[in-house]
Scaffold this motif. Sequence first.
Motif, PDB file in Angstrom:
ATOM      1  N   THR A 110      -2.980 -18.548   0.904  1.00 12.39           N
ATOM      2  CA  THR A 110      -3.166 -19.118   2.238  1.00 12.39           C
ATOM      3  C   THR A 110      -2.705 -18.168   3.336  1.00 12.39           C
ATOM      4  O   THR A 110      -3.070 -18.309   4.497  1.00 12.39           O
ATOM      5  N   ASP A 111      -1.859 -17.222   2.936  1.00 13.68           N
ATOM      6  CA  ASP A 111      -1.303 -16.301   3.931  1.00 13.68           C
ATOM      7  C   ASP A 111      -1.145 -14.949   3.251  1.00 13.68           C
ATOM      8  O   ASP A 111      -0.296 -14.786   2.382  1.00 13.68           O
ATOM      9  N   LEU A 112      -1.983 -14.003   3.658  1.00  8.77           N
ATOM     10  CA  LEU A 112      -1.976 -12.695   3.008  1.00  8.77           C
ATOM     11  C   LEU A 112      -1.524 -11.632   3.996  1.00  8.77           C
ATOM     12  O   LEU A 112      -2.063 -11.525   5.104  1.00  8.77           O
ATOM     13  N   ARG A 113      -0.532 -10.874   3.581  1.00  6.60           N
ATOM     14  CA  ARG A 113      -0.022  -9.802   4.437  1.00  6.60           C
ATOM     15  C   ARG A 113      -0.020  -8.498   3.648  1.00  6.60           C
ATOM     16  O   ARG A 113       0.119  -8.497   2.439  1.00  6.60           O
ATOM     17  N   LEU A 114      -0.150  -7.420   4.369  1.00  7.90           N
ATOM     18  CA  LEU A 114      -0.064  -6.096   3.773  1.00  7.90           C
ATOM     19  C   LEU A 114       1.242  -5.445   4.200  1.00  7.90           C
ATOM     20  O   LEU A 114       1.635  -5.543   5.363  1.00  7.90           O
ATOM     21  N   LEU A 115       1.895  -4.767   3.242  1.00  9.08           N
ATOM     22  CA  LEU A 115       3.063  -3.948   3.564  1.00  9.08           C
ATOM     23  C   LEU A 115       2.718  -2.536   3.167  1.00  9.08           C
ATOM     24  O   LEU A 115       2.520  -2.252   1.984  1.00  9.08           O
ATOM     25  N   GLY A 116       2.582  -1.660   4.149  1.00  4.68           N
ATOM     26  CA  GLY A 116       2.195  -0.286   3.873  1.00  4.68           C
ATOM     27  C   GLY A 116       3.289   0.670   4.280  1.00  4.68           C
ATOM     28  O   GLY A 116       3.964   0.487   5.294  1.00  4.68           O
ATOM     29  N   ILE A 117       3.464   1.704   3.458  1.00 11.85           N
ATOM     30  CA  ILE A 117       4.468   2.719   3.753  1.00 11.85           C
ATOM     31  C   ILE A 117       3.756   4.033   4.022  1.00 11.85           C
ATOM     32  O   ILE A 117       2.908   4.464   3.234  1.00 11.85           O
ATOM     33  N   ARG A 118       4.054   4.618   5.146  1.00 13.09           N
ATOM     34  CA  ARG A 118       3.504   5.920   5.554  1.00 13.09           C
ATOM     35  C   ARG A 118       1.971   5.881   5.551  1.00 13.09           C
ATOM     36  O   ARG A 118       1.398   5.049   6.266  1.00 13.09           O
ATOM     37  N   PHE A 119       1.273   6.670   4.752  1.00 11.28           N
ATOM     38  CA  PHE A 119      -0.185   6.612   4.717  1.00 11.28           C
ATOM     39  C   PHE A 119      -0.652   5.185   4.415  1.00 11.28           C
ATOM     40  O   PHE A 119      -1.674   4.723   4.965  1.00 11.28           O
ATOM     41  N   GLY A 120       0.071   4.497   3.553  1.00 12.50           N
ATOM     42  CA  GLY A 120      -0.270   3.115   3.220  1.00 12.50           C
ATOM     43  C   GLY A 120      -0.252   2.207   4.439  1.00 12.50           C
ATOM     44  O   GLY A 120      -1.032   1.253   4.527  1.00 12.50           O
ATOM     45  N   ALA A 121       0.611   2.513   5.400  1.00 15.40           N
ATOM     46  CA  ALA A 121       0.669   1.720   6.629  1.00 15.40           C
ATOM     47  C   ALA A 121      -0.605   1.916   7.452  1.00 15.40           C
ATOM     48  O   ALA A 121      -1.180   0.963   7.984  1.00 15.40           O
ATOM     49  N   ASP A 122      -1.047   3.159   7.556  1.00 14.24           N
ATOM     50  CA  ASP A 122      -2.291   3.433   8.294  1.00 14.24           C
ATOM     51  C   ASP A 122      -3.491   2.830   7.578  1.00 14.24           C
ATOM     52  O   ASP A 122      -4.432   2.329   8.207  1.00 14.24           O
ATOM     53  N   LEU A 123      -3.449   2.873   6.244  1.00 16.62           N
ATOM     54  CA  LEU A 123      -4.525   2.257   5.460  1.00 16.62           C
ATOM     55  C   LEU A 123      -4.546   0.750   5.703  1.00 16.62           C
ATOM     56  O   LEU A 123      -5.616   0.130   5.797  1.00 16.62           O
ATOM     57  N   ALA A 124      -3.370   0.172   5.825  1.00 19.02           N
ATOM     58  CA  ALA A 124      -3.269  -1.276   6.072  1.00 19.02           C
ATOM     59  C   ALA A 124      -3.952  -1.647   7.391  1.00 19.02           C
ATOM     60  O   ALA A 124      -4.646  -2.668   7.487  1.00 19.02           O
ATOM     61  N   VAL A 125      -3.767  -0.819   8.402  1.00 16.70           N
ATOM     62  CA  VAL A 125      -4.395  -1.095   9.699  1.00 16.70           C
ATOM     63  C   VAL A 125      -5.918  -1.016   9.567  1.00 16.70           C
ATOM     64  O   VAL A 125      -6.656  -1.861  10.083  1.00 16.70           O
ATOM     65  N   LEU A 126      -6.393  -0.006   8.843  1.00 12.74           N
ATOM     66  CA  LEU A 126      -7.848   0.140   8.614  1.00 12.74           C
ATOM     67  C   LEU A 126      -8.408  -1.088   7.898  1.00 12.74           C
ATOM     68  O   LEU A 126      -9.464  -1.608   8.253  1.00 12.74           O
TER      69      LEU A 126
ATOM     70  N   LEU B 127       0.851  -1.196   0.000  1.00 14.42           N
ATOM     71  CA  LEU B 127       0.000   0.000   0.000  1.00 14.42           C
ATOM     72  C   LEU B 127       0.887   1.246   0.000  1.00 14.42           C
ATOM     73  O   LEU B 127       1.749   1.399   0.876  1.00 14.42           O
ATOM     74  N   ASN B 128       0.642   2.133  -0.967  1.00 17.33           N
ATOM     75  CA  ASN B 128       1.518   3.284  -1.191  1.00 17.33           C
ATOM     76  C   ASN B 128       1.321   4.412  -0.205  1.00 17.33           C
ATOM     77  O   ASN B 128       0.230   4.584   0.344  1.00 17.33           O
ATOM     78  N   PRO B 129       2.339   5.245  -0.061  1.00 13.32           N
ATOM     79  CA  PRO B 129       2.118   6.547   0.565  1.00 13.32           C
ATOM     80  C   PRO B 129       1.391   7.445  -0.428  1.00 13.32           C
ATOM     81  O   PRO B 129       1.089   7.036  -1.546  1.00 13.32           O
ATOM     82  N   ILE B 130       1.085   8.655   0.002  1.00 18.82           N
ATOM     83  CA  ILE B 130       0.434   9.614  -0.890  1.00 18.82           C
ATOM     84  C   ILE B 130       1.297  10.861  -1.021  1.00 18.82           C
ATOM     85  O   ILE B 130       2.339  10.969  -0.373  1.00 18.82           O
ATOM     86  N   LEU B 131       0.835  11.796  -1.828  1.00 19.92           N
ATOM     87  CA  LEU B 131       1.529  13.035  -2.137  1.00 19.92           C
ATOM     88  C   LEU B 131       2.930  12.709  -2.668  1.00 19.92           C
ATOM     89  O   LEU B 131       3.110  11.714  -3.330  1.00 19.92           O
TER      90      LEU B 131
ATOM     91  N   PHE C 190     -10.567  12.341   5.647  1.00 18.51           N
ATOM     92  CA  PHE C 190     -10.112  10.948   5.774  1.00 18.51           C
ATOM     93  C   PHE C 190      -8.746  10.897   6.448  1.00 18.51           C
ATOM     94  O   PHE C 190      -8.526  10.126   7.393  1.00 18.51           O
ATOM     95  N   ILE C 191      -7.842  11.752   5.968  1.00 19.55           N
ATOM     96  CA  ILE C 191      -6.482  11.769   6.534  1.00 19.55           C
ATOM     97  C   ILE C 191      -6.526  12.232   7.996  1.00 19.55           C
ATOM     98  O   ILE C 191      -5.871  11.670   8.865  1.00 19.55           O
ATOM     99  N   GLU C 192      -7.336  13.252   8.245  1.00 12.67           N
ATOM    100  CA  GLU C 192      -7.435  13.774   9.619  1.00 12.67           C
ATOM    101  C   GLU C 192      -7.966  12.719  10.584  1.00 12.67           C
ATOM    102  O   GLU C 192      -7.692  12.761  11.782  1.00 12.67           O
ATOM    103  N   SER C 193      -8.747  11.783  10.070  1.00 12.95           N
ATOM    104  CA  SER C 193      -9.330  10.760  10.937  1.00 12.95           C
ATOM    105  C   SER C 193      -8.319   9.679  11.330  1.00 12.95           C
ATOM    106  O   SER C 193      -8.597   8.845  12.181  1.00 12.95           O
ATOM    107  N   ILE C 194      -7.150   9.708  10.713  1.00 12.34           N
ATOM    108  CA  ILE C 194      -6.128   8.708  11.059  1.00 12.34           C
ATOM    109  C   ILE C 194      -5.566   9.033  12.440  1.00 12.34           C
ATOM    110  O   ILE C 194      -5.037  10.104  12.683  1.00 12.34           O
ATOM    111  N   GLN C 195      -5.717   8.100  13.336  1.00 10.20           N
ATOM    112  CA  GLN C 195      -5.252   8.289  14.705  1.00 10.20           C
ATOM    113  C   GLN C 195      -4.920   6.913  15.253  1.00 10.20           C
ATOM    114  O   GLN C 195      -5.692   5.972  15.070  1.00 10.20           O
ATOM    115  N   ALA C 196      -3.780   6.797  15.896  1.00  8.06           N
ATOM    116  CA  ALA C 196      -3.381   5.505  16.457  1.00  8.06           C
ATOM    117  C   ALA C 196      -4.477   4.989  17.379  1.00  8.06           C
ATOM    118  O   ALA C 196      -4.914   5.703  18.286  1.00  8.06           O
TER     119      ALA C 196
END
Lengths: 266, 217
Positions: free
Chosen positions: A105-121, A36-40, A190-196
């Motif tokens: 059988t085993d799916l993982r996400l690798l997200g960078i920056r915004f992509g990492a937060d998207l992965a958690v969502l 999952l990519n970062p943005i900007l 959407f971005i503002e709603s990202i919170q740990a």
Amino acid sequence: MREEAIFLTIPGVTGRYLFTYAHYPEVLTGQAFVFLNPILDEKKKVHNFQAEVARALCGCGYMVFRFDYYGTGDSGGELFELDLNETMNDMLFLLEYIKSLHTITDLRLLGIRFGADLAVLLAEKQRQINGLFLIEPLTDGSRYLMEQRLRRRLFYKLKQITDPEEYFMIDDVPYEDFQGFPLSSSNIAFIESIQAGRAMPEGRTIYIFTVNTVNANERVRDLVGILAKSNATKSVSVDCQEFWVTFELSDTQVLTGEIVKQVGRV
Amino acid sequence: MSSISETPIRIFGAGASVFGILRSASSSRKLVLLIPATSGTRIGPQRIYVEIARTLLSSGISSFAVDLPPNGDSTGGNFDDYAGDAAEIVGRYYDTYLELITAYFEKYYCYDQIVLCSISAGCLPVLRFAARKDYNGVMLLSPTQTAENALSYPVHVLAIFGENDRARSTAMAFWSACHFHSYTGKVIDGSDHSFFGWRFKKDVCKTIANWFNEIPV
């Protein structure tokens, strides 16, 4: 190993297509990563790194699927047409599409920056996702936007750009320009709603990588603590001085190596 | 009616594999090669190459946006493979992959005209290559002053500068003194060297579309 790039049409939506890039190991084992990519501007900066990591993971026996969000990269649409809510739907379609082609059988996400937060969502919504590799997650979307706006102000001041047109309309819709990347108010929300801690996947294996910046380590410590309540979580700090260097030719092999070490061979 | 397609292409040779996206109109006889600066990728700064490619497509012109190895999704390639001073190394690096790319299109496609486009440090190498191969035109985004004396090449040149590019005055003076078939120098009001800004990119695309309408490339 084999690599394949295709333009994937989203069904039911005229003209909506995604650029996808797949890496296949010699023997398909059912274990896969989706990136999952970062943005900007961060998306451009990590392109070489993503290719490097994808090939390294493929060399360890994993299928790797990369794609550009609609309105970015080589996917369809203009930059202002990026819609992060629709991107979530595109991701769900993409995951189903990948599963329709291959036994996963085993799916993982690798997200960078915004992509990492998207992965958690996404992991919160999708039980099929077994693991997360999060590279420098934002953890605080409002803070991220504040940093981008400061950066923009400084940039215009340094370049003596006096009329940057930071806010403008396209087809009667208001946008805010982040140095060539216009974001709509819904994307900003959407971005503002990202919170740990706002999204809480459970029962997953989660690795969080930080790249030797003090602020990032502090923010990520909070995220690790929150996610560790319901997941097997590990924080990995990597000394990779060049990761955020401006030029794309930075040497990121130490970070790639650490990711591969944590993933292990199939 | 011309149909449009976007096709990923990988070209093998010179110890590397070069990946790019061909955006083609079926009736098109012109091909623009969108070549990054040394550390860039096929997308270009803030996706400018994708926007230029799609602008060209709407004018019936095909384009190939490419990652030069080892960047992006291309593989192989290493500056250490080349000897000489910095300028010579950059020149040879570009020549190697431009030869590979143009040979591929000359062999497998039927474009009558090839126009090269690059940005910043990529400008001089692509200009020299285009002149050597007798291509008709080049588009240079933010070219810098690259030599002491004026250059002389039989190509049509479009040079686009950002108004707030600190090197603009020197660069514009240099390039407008060079000798080409035709020289069109344009300034994007308010922009910097990399055209960082929504409006600036649109202005660049408009300038390119107008140039193709006005100049016989």
